[in-house]
Design a protein around this motif. Structure first.
Motif, PDB file in Angstrom:
ATOM      1  N   THR A  61       5.925  10.544  -5.325  1.00 36.06           N
ATOM      2  CA  THR A  61       5.432  10.300  -6.455  1.00 36.06           C
ATOM      3  C   THR A  61       6.628   9.931  -7.168  1.00 36.06           C
ATOM      4  O   THR A  61       7.282  11.667  -7.220  1.00 36.06           O
ATOM      5  CB  THR A  61       3.909  10.989  -6.888  1.00 36.06           C
ATOM      6  OG1 THR A  61       2.935  10.962  -5.328  1.00 36.06           O
ATOM      7  CG2 THR A  61       3.938  10.946  -7.942  1.00 36.06           C
ATOM      8  N   TYR A  62       6.503   9.800  -8.344  1.00 34.16           N
ATOM      9  CA  TYR A  62       8.019   9.949  -9.381  1.00 34.16           C
ATOM     10  C   TYR A  62       7.646  11.243  -9.982  1.00 34.16           C
ATOM     11  O   TYR A  62       5.701  11.345 -10.649  1.00 34.16           O
ATOM     12  CB  TYR A  62       7.571   8.890 -10.139  1.00 34.16           C
ATOM     13  CG  TYR A  62       8.712   9.492 -11.321  1.00 34.16           C
ATOM     14  CD1 TYR A  62       9.744   9.247 -10.913  1.00 34.16           C
ATOM     15  CD2 TYR A  62       8.639  10.036 -12.733  1.00 34.16           C
ATOM     16  CE1 TYR A  62      11.269   9.331 -12.414  1.00 34.16           C
ATOM     17  CE2 TYR A  62       9.180   9.878 -13.935  1.00 34.16           C
ATOM     18  CZ  TYR A  62      10.569   9.863 -13.733  1.00 34.16           C
ATOM     19  OH  TYR A  62      11.352   9.808 -14.487  1.00 34.16           O
ATOM     20  N   GLY A  63       7.823  12.060  -9.913  1.00 30.95           N
ATOM     21  CA  GLY A  63       7.659  14.035 -10.559  1.00 30.95           C
ATOM     22  C   GLY A  63       7.611  14.342  -9.398  1.00 30.95           C
ATOM     23  O   GLY A  63       7.493  15.816  -9.706  1.00 30.95           O
ATOM     24  N   SER A  64       7.334  14.627  -8.012  1.00 29.92           N
ATOM     25  CA  SER A  64       7.032  15.823  -7.140  1.00 29.92           C
ATOM     26  C   SER A  64       7.977  16.808  -6.956  1.00 29.92           C
ATOM     27  O   SER A  64       8.373  17.304  -6.448  1.00 29.92           O
ATOM     28  CB  SER A  64       6.425  15.045  -5.941  1.00 29.92           C
ATOM     29  OG  SER A  64       5.467  13.993  -6.299  1.00 29.92           O
ATOM     30  N   LEU A  65       9.535  15.964  -6.758  1.00 35.88           N
ATOM     31  CA  LEU A  65      10.911  16.462  -6.940  1.00 35.88           C
ATOM     32  C   LEU A  65      11.658  15.911  -8.523  1.00 35.88           C
ATOM     33  O   LEU A  65      11.313  15.451  -8.844  1.00 35.88           O
ATOM     34  CB  LEU A  65      11.734  15.579  -5.425  1.00 35.88           C
ATOM     35  CG  LEU A  65      11.036  16.088  -4.385  1.00 35.88           C
ATOM     36  CD1 LEU A  65      12.105  15.596  -3.408  1.00 35.88           C
ATOM     37  CD2 LEU A  65      10.372  17.204  -3.985  1.00 35.88           C
ATOM     38  N   SER A  66      12.001  17.570  -7.885  1.00 34.75           N
ATOM     39  CA  SER A  66      13.249  17.121  -9.505  1.00 34.75           C
ATOM     40  C   SER A  66      14.184  16.234  -9.535  1.00 34.75           C
ATOM     41  O   SER A  66      15.042  15.971  -8.601  1.00 34.75           O
ATOM     42  CB  SER A  66      13.826  18.893  -9.760  1.00 34.75           C
ATOM     43  OG  SER A  66      14.374  18.493 -10.879  1.00 34.75           O
ATOM     44  N   GLN A 120       5.071  -0.573   5.391  1.00 35.06           N
ATOM     45  CA  GLN A 120       5.149   0.679   4.432  1.00 35.06           C
ATOM     46  C   GLN A 120       4.145   0.394   4.032  1.00 35.06           C
ATOM     47  O   GLN A 120       2.837   0.099   3.860  1.00 35.06           O
ATOM     48  CB  GLN A 120       5.972   0.191   3.428  1.00 35.06           C
ATOM     49  CG  GLN A 120       6.165   0.754   2.238  1.00 35.06           C
ATOM     50  CD  GLN A 120       6.994  -0.374   0.706  1.00 35.06           C
ATOM     51  OE1 GLN A 120       7.516   0.650   0.082  1.00 35.06           O
ATOM     52  NE2 GLN A 120       5.948  -0.514   0.445  1.00 35.06           N
ATOM     53  N   LEU A 121       3.956   1.820   4.042  1.00 33.80           N
ATOM     54  CA  LEU A 121       2.395   2.375   3.450  1.00 33.80           C
ATOM     55  C   LEU A 121       2.451   2.812   1.708  1.00 33.80           C
ATOM     56  O   LEU A 121       3.098   3.807   2.020  1.00 33.80           O
ATOM     57  CB  LEU A 121       2.066   3.315   4.590  1.00 33.80           C
ATOM     58  CG  LEU A 121       1.251   2.834   5.494  1.00 33.80           C
ATOM     59  CD1 LEU A 121       0.493   4.422   5.726  1.00 33.80           C
ATOM     60  CD2 LEU A 121      -0.326   2.034   5.213  1.00 33.80           C
ATOM     61  N   THR A 122       2.063   2.724   1.098  1.00 36.17           N
ATOM     62  CA  THR A 122       2.389   2.921  -0.391  1.00 36.17           C
ATOM     63  C   THR A 122       0.559   3.624  -0.645  1.00 36.17           C
ATOM     64  O   THR A 122      -0.417   3.235  -0.572  1.00 36.17           O
ATOM     65  CB  THR A 122       2.163   2.447  -1.318  1.00 36.17           C
ATOM     66  OG1 THR A 122       3.314   1.416  -0.596  1.00 36.17           O
ATOM     67  CG2 THR A 122       2.086   2.128  -2.517  1.00 36.17           C
ATOM     68  N   GLY A 123       0.522   5.177  -1.233  1.00 35.99           N
ATOM     69  CA  GLY A 123      -0.605   5.539  -1.225  1.00 35.99           C
ATOM     70  C   GLY A 123      -0.846   5.602  -2.857  1.00 35.99           C
ATOM     71  O   GLY A 123      -0.028   5.167  -3.871  1.00 35.99           O
ATOM     72  N   ARG A 124      -1.681   6.777  -3.189  1.00 35.07           N
ATOM     73  CA  ARG A 124      -1.539   6.962  -4.814  1.00 35.07           C
ATOM     74  C   ARG A 124      -0.989   8.375  -5.360  1.00 35.07           C
ATOM     75  O   ARG A 124      -0.447   8.738  -4.497  1.00 35.07           O
ATOM     76  CB  ARG A 124      -3.254   8.139  -4.577  1.00 35.07           C
ATOM     77  CG  ARG A 124      -4.852   6.570  -4.558  1.00 35.07           C
ATOM     78  CD  ARG A 124      -6.120   7.085  -3.986  1.00 35.07           C
ATOM     79  NE  ARG A 124      -6.680   6.563  -3.771  1.00 35.07           N
ATOM     80  CZ  ARG A 124      -7.745   6.549  -3.305  1.00 35.07           C
ATOM     81  NH1 ARG A 124      -8.523   7.762  -2.499  1.00 35.07           N
ATOM     82  NH2 ARG A 124      -8.488   5.650  -2.695  1.00 35.07           N
ATOM     83  N   MET A 125      -0.940   7.820  -6.335  1.00 33.33           N
ATOM     84  CA  MET A 125      -0.595   9.226  -7.219  1.00 33.33           C
ATOM     85  C   MET A 125      -0.505  10.213  -5.993  1.00 33.33           C
ATOM     86  O   MET A 125      -1.687  11.084  -6.734  1.00 33.33           O
ATOM     87  CB  MET A 125      -0.606   8.730  -8.909  1.00 33.33           C
ATOM     88  CG  MET A 125       0.126   8.217  -9.496  1.00 33.33           C
ATOM     89  SD  MET A 125       1.642   7.860 -10.116  1.00 33.33           S
ATOM     90  CE  MET A 125       1.734   9.310 -11.301  1.00 33.33           C
ATOM     91  N   PHE A 126       0.639  11.026  -5.842  1.00 39.26           N
ATOM     92  CA  PHE A 126       0.656  12.210  -5.179  1.00 39.26           C
ATOM     93  C   PHE A 126       0.246  12.825  -3.936  1.00 39.26           C
ATOM     94  O   PHE A 126      -0.590  13.530  -3.431  1.00 39.26           O
ATOM     95  CB  PHE A 126       0.171  13.674  -6.686  1.00 39.26           C
ATOM     96  CG  PHE A 126       1.062  13.312  -8.014  1.00 39.26           C
ATOM     97  CD1 PHE A 126       2.278  13.898  -7.519  1.00 39.26           C
ATOM     98  CD2 PHE A 126       0.198  13.415  -9.027  1.00 39.26           C
ATOM     99  CE1 PHE A 126       3.105  13.777  -8.464  1.00 39.26           C
ATOM    100  CE2 PHE A 126       1.690  12.892  -9.790  1.00 39.26           C
ATOM    101  CZ  PHE A 126       2.363  13.721  -9.694  1.00 39.26           C
ATOM    102  N   ASP A 127      -0.318  11.653  -3.168  1.00 39.94           N
ATOM    103  CA  ASP A 127      -1.288  11.503  -2.340  1.00 39.94           C
ATOM    104  C   ASP A 127      -0.045  10.854  -1.178  1.00 39.94           C
ATOM    105  O   ASP A 127      -0.325  10.423   0.003  1.00 39.94           O
ATOM    106  CB  ASP A 127      -2.028  10.634  -2.224  1.00 39.94           C
ATOM    107  CG  ASP A 127      -2.956  10.201  -0.864  1.00 39.94           C
ATOM    108  OD1 ASP A 127      -2.662  11.675  -0.235  1.00 39.94           O
ATOM    109  OD2 ASP A 127      -3.338  10.007  -0.006  1.00 39.94           O
ATOM    110  N   GLU A 128       1.180  12.421  -1.293  1.00 35.91           N
ATOM    111  CA  GLU A 128       2.096  12.130  -0.189  1.00 35.91           C
ATOM    112  C   GLU A 128       1.206  12.847   1.177  1.00 35.91           C
ATOM    113  O   GLU A 128       1.638  12.426   1.989  1.00 35.91           O
ATOM    114  CB  GLU A 128       3.058  12.765  -0.316  1.00 35.91           C
ATOM    115  CG  GLU A 128       3.175  14.189  -2.307  1.00 35.91           C
ATOM    116  CD  GLU A 128       3.247  12.889  -3.111  1.00 35.91           C
ATOM    117  OE1 GLU A 128       3.206  12.009  -3.822  1.00 35.91           O
ATOM    118  OE2 GLU A 128       4.677  12.512  -3.244  1.00 35.91           O
TER     119      GLU A 128
END
Lengths: 102, 484
Positions: B196-201, B457-465
């Protein structure tokens, strides 16, 4: 679609030069891409917000405080040219012709 | 120890923790793999540089383990894309304009991994400034696909995918703006993860499209990805778009019970425009999901047809600004053969940037210019807003979105290099996740009749890594270990 005036003006902003023989191919590729972008016109965006402006709110910004920067010894290691604590550049004023673009 | 070079990061960690292998043996094994490939008639060209001192660092890691002062990744190797900074190492982004540049600091992600003892073993090849879908736009020449060296690796993190798929590294860092980790992972037959955008710096990741840029991970084992994310994620005061997420418990991944989970397959990414053989692999993957009790359903998401246009307006707009810093003054290439400062800028940039980077800088400045801004940039950002809404609506009802990672299987080198639009369309399945900031993973799901890898490809909800990585692990256990 992209006339010489627009092409030269955007190249000027981009600080890039495309030479004579490459120019027509470059123009053709850009025109093809811009033409593809028209797919967006099929989407009704009247009264739609823009995703622009999303992001970090001003309250979340870090405190504006002075911190140490890289010491000159390190800057010297990656600078292409560094003299007396400065990055030397060629003279800023040209001959009034606007540089190489015109 | 046999076949160290074929093992995953987590397997190597287990062996190191048990004292069955040393860090030095591990690094030597991967180096040997790299060196033997270099002697082949068509080397993969995955690494730009394999660090000379990697073995020295391995000796230190072994000493730390003996002294009981080791981190949880002590002595484990990782390859790093050439746009992710490592202190005192060169970083060129696959570009002539950054030749000779040595980074004075490390990216936060690398620093956090190194604090736990990981050893970056080398810099991997990439499309210049991460702009490309095949790894052919590199000043070092293209990387080649380990499955067939006449084919592209996918890009832009093609070097990272190639070194992992060929056993030259167990795991690699790549970066994503529009699919640059997932696409090469798919083409080379590995797992590729975009958080998710923001999970890693993003601190220390050379900027391209800042509203989408994100470091990602490539490996043959989803647990490796979870291990890296568990160490590297979380808020960083140097990147205010990073989030205070806690993925420390992500590793080890548990198998997922997929029963009853609703999964959306976008109609727009599963029918017309998708290669027949890719479609067969999609159907096989969907059948597996059904056999696990999940409920994949076709769902229409019309805006997915517009994502390529949206992306190739927004990303170049951001790039045109981000790449303004390469001016020949402070670092990198410097051409002073002209008469004045303007000539310095123009000559340096014209000489230093490749054709694709020039096209994107031009496009970016064009769509941001007065007279064109509303029709292009503003419009694209409005549609991006609608896309986010559409995807979030779908992801409220469905757990994941399933699609191929690429509409086509790997293609031969040189096929699309002179046709930028055709190249851009390769990204149609991946870029929606970047535009909507969502996490996504590419899973090696099959091969074509020619034996070329195809990813799903599996895409998930925000921050559902956790969700998508556990689903990937469940597939991994079935495919690699025969566990059902």
């Amino acid at each position: 679609m992209i006339d010489d005036k627009v092409l030269n003006s955007i190249l000027y902003m981009s600080k890039l030069k495309v030479s004579g023989e490459e120019k027509e191919n470059f123009r053709k590729q850009i025109e093809e891409i811009l033409s593809y972008f028209k797919v967006l016109t099929s989407v009704d965006t009247e009264n739609v917000e823009s995703a622009a402006g999303e992001g970090v709110s001003i309250e979340d910004l870090r405190v504006d405080e002075i911190k140490d920067s890289f010491p000159l010894a390190i800057i010297k290691t990656f600078a292409a040219d560094f003299q007396d604590g400065y990055f030397p550049v060629p003279r800023i004023l040209g001959d009034g012709s606007g540089g190489e673009y015109k | 120890m046999d076949q160290i070079a074929g093992k995953s990061l987590t397997e190597l960690k287990r062996l190191l923790d048990r004292g069955e292998v040393s860090a030095l043996e591990i690094i030597k094994a991967f180096k040997e793999q790299y060196e033997s490939d270099r002697k082949k008639p068509a080397p993969l060209n995955g690494y730009i540089e394999f660090f000379n001192d990697a073995e020295e660092l391995a000796v230190k890691a072994d000493e730390a383990r003996k002294a009981g002062t080791s981190g949880i990744l002590e002595g484990l190797p990782i390859a790093v894309k050439d746009n992710i900074l490592i202190s005192s190492r060169k970083a060129t982004c696959g570009s002539a304009i950054l030749q000779g540049f040595t980074s004075p600091y490390s990216s936060t992600v690398v620093e956090r991994l190194m604090n736990e003892g990981i050893i970056p073993v080398g810099r991997t090849n990439m499309d210049e400034f991460a702009m490309g879908s095949t790894c052919e736009y590199s000043v070092y020449g293209p990387s080649k696909n380990p499955a067939n060296r006449e084919y592209v690796t996918g890009g832009s993190s093609g070097g990272s995918a190639a070194v992992v798929a060929s056993g030259q590294a167990p795991c690699a860092l790549g970066s994503e703006t529009g699919g640059s980790v997932r696409l090469p992972a798919s083409f080379c037959g590995t797992y590729g993860f975009k958080p998710t955008y923001g999970s890693l710096s993003r601190y220390g990741l050379v900027a391209f499209g800042s509203s989408m840029d994100q470091i990602g991970v490539i490996s043959g084992d989803p647990d490796d990805i979870a291990l890296v994310i568990s160490v590297a994620s979380g808020f960083d005061s140097n990147d205010l778009t990073s989030e205070d997420v806690d993925f420390s418990a992500l590793f080890p991944l548990k198998r997922m019970r997929l029963k009853g989970k609703k999964i959306a397959i976008p109609e727009e990414l599963s029918g017309e425009g998708i290669d027949k053989e890719v479609g067969i692999v999609l159907e096989r993957f969907a059948s597996w999901l059904r056999s696990e009790g999940a409920c994949p359903e076709t769902v229409s998401m019309p805006l997915l047809k517009t994502t390529v246009a949206m992306y190739y307006i927004i990303a170049p707009a951001e790039a045109s600004s981000n790449l303004a810093r390469y001016d020949g003054v402070r670092y990198g290439l410097r051409d002073i053969t002209g008469n004045n400062l303007e000539d310095l800028y123009v000559r340096t940039r014209t000489e230093g940037f490749g054709d694709e980077v020039k096209r994107r800088i031009f496009l970016g400045n064009y769509v941001l210019s007065a007279g064109y801004y509303d029709a292009y940039y503003k419009k694209a950002m409005q549609v991006r807003y609608l896309l986010k809404k559409e995807l979030n609506r779908v992801l409220k009802e469905y757990e994941y979105i399933l699609s191929p990672t690429s509409p086509v299987p790997p293609f031969k080198l040189g096929t699309k290099i002179d046709n930028p639009l055709s190249m851009y369309l390769t990204d149609i399945c991946t870029i929606f996740a970047n535009l909507a900031l969502l996490p996504a993973v590419s899973i090696p799901a099959g091969t074509t009749s020619k034996g070329l890898p195809v990813g799903m490809q599996l895409t998930g909800r925000m921050f559902d890594e956790k969700g998508i990585l556990r689903a990937a692990k469940t597939w991994f256990l079935k495919e690699s270990r025969g566990e059902v």
